[in-house]
Design an enzyme around this catalytic site. Structure first.
Site, PDB file in Angstrom:
ATOM      1  N   PHE A 141      -3.939  10.861 -12.187  1.00 58.78           N
ATOM      2  CA  PHE A 141      -4.661   9.662 -11.738  1.00 58.78           C
ATOM      3  C   PHE A 141      -3.820   8.955 -10.694  1.00 58.78           C
ATOM      4  CE2 PHE A 141      -5.835   5.283 -11.428  1.00 58.78           C
ATOM      5  CZ  PHE A 141      -7.213   5.354 -11.334  1.00 58.78           C
ATOM      6  N   ASP A 226       4.732   9.015  -8.261  1.00 54.47           N
ATOM      7  CA  ASP A 226       3.851   7.858  -8.423  1.00 54.47           C
ATOM      8  C   ASP A 226       4.316   7.061  -9.639  1.00 54.47           C
ATOM      9  OD1 ASP A 226       1.870   6.012  -8.953  1.00 54.47           O
ATOM     10  OD2 ASP A 226       0.197   7.382  -8.579  1.00 54.47           O
ATOM     11  N   LYS A 255       1.192  -2.165  -9.217  1.00 51.31           N
ATOM     12  CA  LYS A 255       0.980  -2.852 -10.488  1.00 51.31           C
ATOM     13  C   LYS A 255       2.004  -3.966 -10.770  1.00 51.31           C
ATOM     14  CE  LYS A 255      -2.318   0.109 -12.567  1.00 51.31           C
ATOM     15  NZ  LYS A 255      -2.404   1.555 -12.482  1.00 51.31           N
TER      16      LYS A 255
HETATM   17  C1  LIG Z   1      -3.301   2.220 -11.397  1.00 42.60           C
HETATM   18  C2  LIG Z   1      -2.721   3.429 -10.765  1.00 42.60           C
HETATM   19  C3  LIG Z   1      -2.999   3.766  -9.427  1.00 42.60           C
HETATM   20  C4  LIG Z   1      -3.975   3.003  -8.579  1.00 42.60           C
HETATM   21  O1  LIG Z   1      -3.628   1.682  -8.396  1.00 42.60           O
HETATM   22  P1  LIG Z   1      -4.748   0.620  -7.913  1.00 42.60           P
HETATM   23  O2  LIG Z   1      -3.975  -0.638  -7.699  1.00 42.60           O
HETATM   24  O3  LIG Z   1      -5.743   0.518  -9.027  1.00 42.60           O
HETATM   25  O4  LIG Z   1      -5.351   1.160  -6.677  1.00 42.60           O
HETATM   26  C5  LIG Z   1      -2.373   4.875  -8.898  1.00 42.60           C
HETATM   27  N1  LIG Z   1      -1.527   5.619  -9.625  1.00 42.60           N
HETATM   28  C6  LIG Z   1      -1.248   5.344 -10.912  1.00 42.60           C
HETATM   29  C7  LIG Z   1      -0.297   6.202 -11.667  1.00 42.60           C
HETATM   30  C8  LIG Z   1      -1.844   4.251 -11.534  1.00 42.60           C
HETATM   31  O5  LIG Z   1      -1.603   3.990 -12.809  1.00 42.60           O
END
Ligand SMILES: *Cc1c(COP(=O)(O)O)cnc(C)c1O
Length: 408
Positions: A141, A226, A255
């Site tokens: 994700f 990520d 985040k």
């Molecule tokens: C939440 C998340 C995203 C996307 O972030 P947004 O601010 O919702 O666009 C990408 N990668 C990971 C691992 C995430 O948990």
């Protein structure tokens, strides 16, 4: 009709139905606690998927927000502002990577990393234009843009959104051999989450991060980590890849960087990677805005000053130990690192959604991921006593699991 029902009905009658929220309307928050429209109090065990690691309304972050809001909020990158370099310095210090590019949302930062890898591949590695390949993992994700969902292994994320962006290969998460075999002369990057949060707190086999780093280095492929959900102490280290002492070429942050207040994201990268961006090649109107930068600086300072990373490690262990002692016929197993914890339910437990709803009624908010995993990711400011309180709620609900009814 209660105020809650009224607000939910109004919201649903106008808004797109791309979410299925729990039927609770939050109006106020403080630390790990939130209040609904009927003034009922709940513990927030989700903390906006880790975006609220510093807790709701942290005074230091709110002070930074209001003070900066009174000075200047937005300059655009057509001009400099005095806040951004302060954020840069903090990020360089924390990540060990020398260059920073700020964006807003996580998905934008991921897109930035993909662009960086493609351009680096063409200009530095010498891959023919348009042939660049990026390797990703099953159950990944990384956000919701068209390019990002193009390499999802979840059909629901893609259905009807084609044509999809080409140039991606998927390997099984945690499989180093598959990674090595998937690499071709056109491979420019490997993008991964050090723990897959959305997929249900999937932890790769021990040593995978180190192996991935070794393989990427050997084949001149960029390792792009990520850390949007796992970063900033969530898993008990400042960044999750530090559990295996891995230094990626690109780190993707978001985040909790925004302190639960504003969307602030960034990529941190090596000189060699970041130099591919020249003026005009990439950008964002709000990316690097002084309000977001001031908030992010405060968000980082709170993490450090309150030693939230160590707290996450310690209390995460404690939470998992307590959860593993629960006598419930419905828990298959508990897994996690730091305060990123998944309770995996057995088949006979039924849909995880009804547990989220029952927990809500018991005063605790969390969210199922897929239909059999309950995700716990409380604000890192949570105390041991508050964890005890949460475990009691979980104990009650998980004992009587089969009696719970699901609302539609
Ligand atoms: C939440 C998340 C995203 C996307 O972030 P947004 O601010 O919702 O666009 C990408 N990668 C990971 C691992 C995430 O948990």
């Amino acid at each position: 009709m209660t105020l809650t029902t009224e607000i939910i009905n109004k919201t649903d009658s106008i808004g797109a139905h791309n979410y299925k929220p729990l039927p609770v309307v939050l109006v106020r928050g403080e630390g790990v606690w939130v209040w609904d429209a009927e003034d009922r109090k709940y513990m927030d065990m989700l903390s906006a998927y880790s975006a609220l690691s510093q807790g709701h309304g942290h005074p230091k972050i709110i002070d930074a927000l209001t003070a900066q809001a009174k000075r200047i909020t937005l300059t655009s990158r057509a001009f400099h502002n005095d806040q951004l370099q302060q954020l840069y310095e903090r990020l360089v210090k924390l990540t060990g990577l020398p260059r920073v590019l700020p964006m807003n949302t996580g998905a934008e930062a991921v897109e930035t990393a993909l662009k960086a890898a493609r351009r680096w591949g063409q200009r530095v590695k010498g891959v023919p234009a348009g042939k660049q390949e990026i390797i990703v993992c099953t159950d990944n994700f990384h956000g919701r843009t068209i390019s990002i969902i193009s390499f999802s292994s979840d059909a629901e994320y893609q259905d009807g959104f084609g044509p999809l962006t080409p140039g991606f290969r998927i390997i099984p998460y945690g499989d180093a051999q598959a990674l090595e075999e998937a690499i071709t002369e056109n491979t420019v990057g490997f993008l991964m989450e050090p723990i897959q949060g959305e997929a249900g707190i999937n932890i790769p086999p021990d040593g995978f991060l180190r192996e991935a780093a070794r393989i990427c280095k050997e084949h001149n492929v960029l390792l792009m980590m990520d850390e949007i959900q796992t970063g900033f102490g969530r898993t008990g280290k400042m960044f999750c890849c530090h559990h295996e002492d891995v230094q990626p070429d690109v780190m993707i942050l978001g985040k909790a960087l925004g302190g639960g207040v504003l969307p602030v994201s960034a990529i941190c990268a090596t000189e060699e990677v970041m130099q591919v961006f020249d003026p005009g090649s990439h950008g964002s109107t709000f990316g690097g805005n002084p309000l977001g930068a001031a908030v992010a600086c405060a968000a980082i300072d709170v993490l450090l000053e309150e030693d939230l990373v160590a707290r996450s490690a310690e209390l995460g262990e404690y939470l998992m130990e307590r959860l593993r002692q629960l006598e419930s016929p419905y828990i298959d197993h508990v897994r996690g690192k730091g305060l990123l914890v998944g309770i995996v339910l057995k088949k006979e437990a039924g849909n995880a959604r009804r547990y989220s709803e029952a927990l809500m009624k018991a005063g605790m908010l969390c969210k199922e991921t897929h239909d059999h995993i309950l995700r716990m990711a409380p604000p890192l400011v949570i105390t041991r006593e508050e964890i005890d309180w949460a475990v009691e709620r979980l104990d009650g609900v998980l004992r009587e699991g089969h009696n719970l009814n699901e609302t539609k």
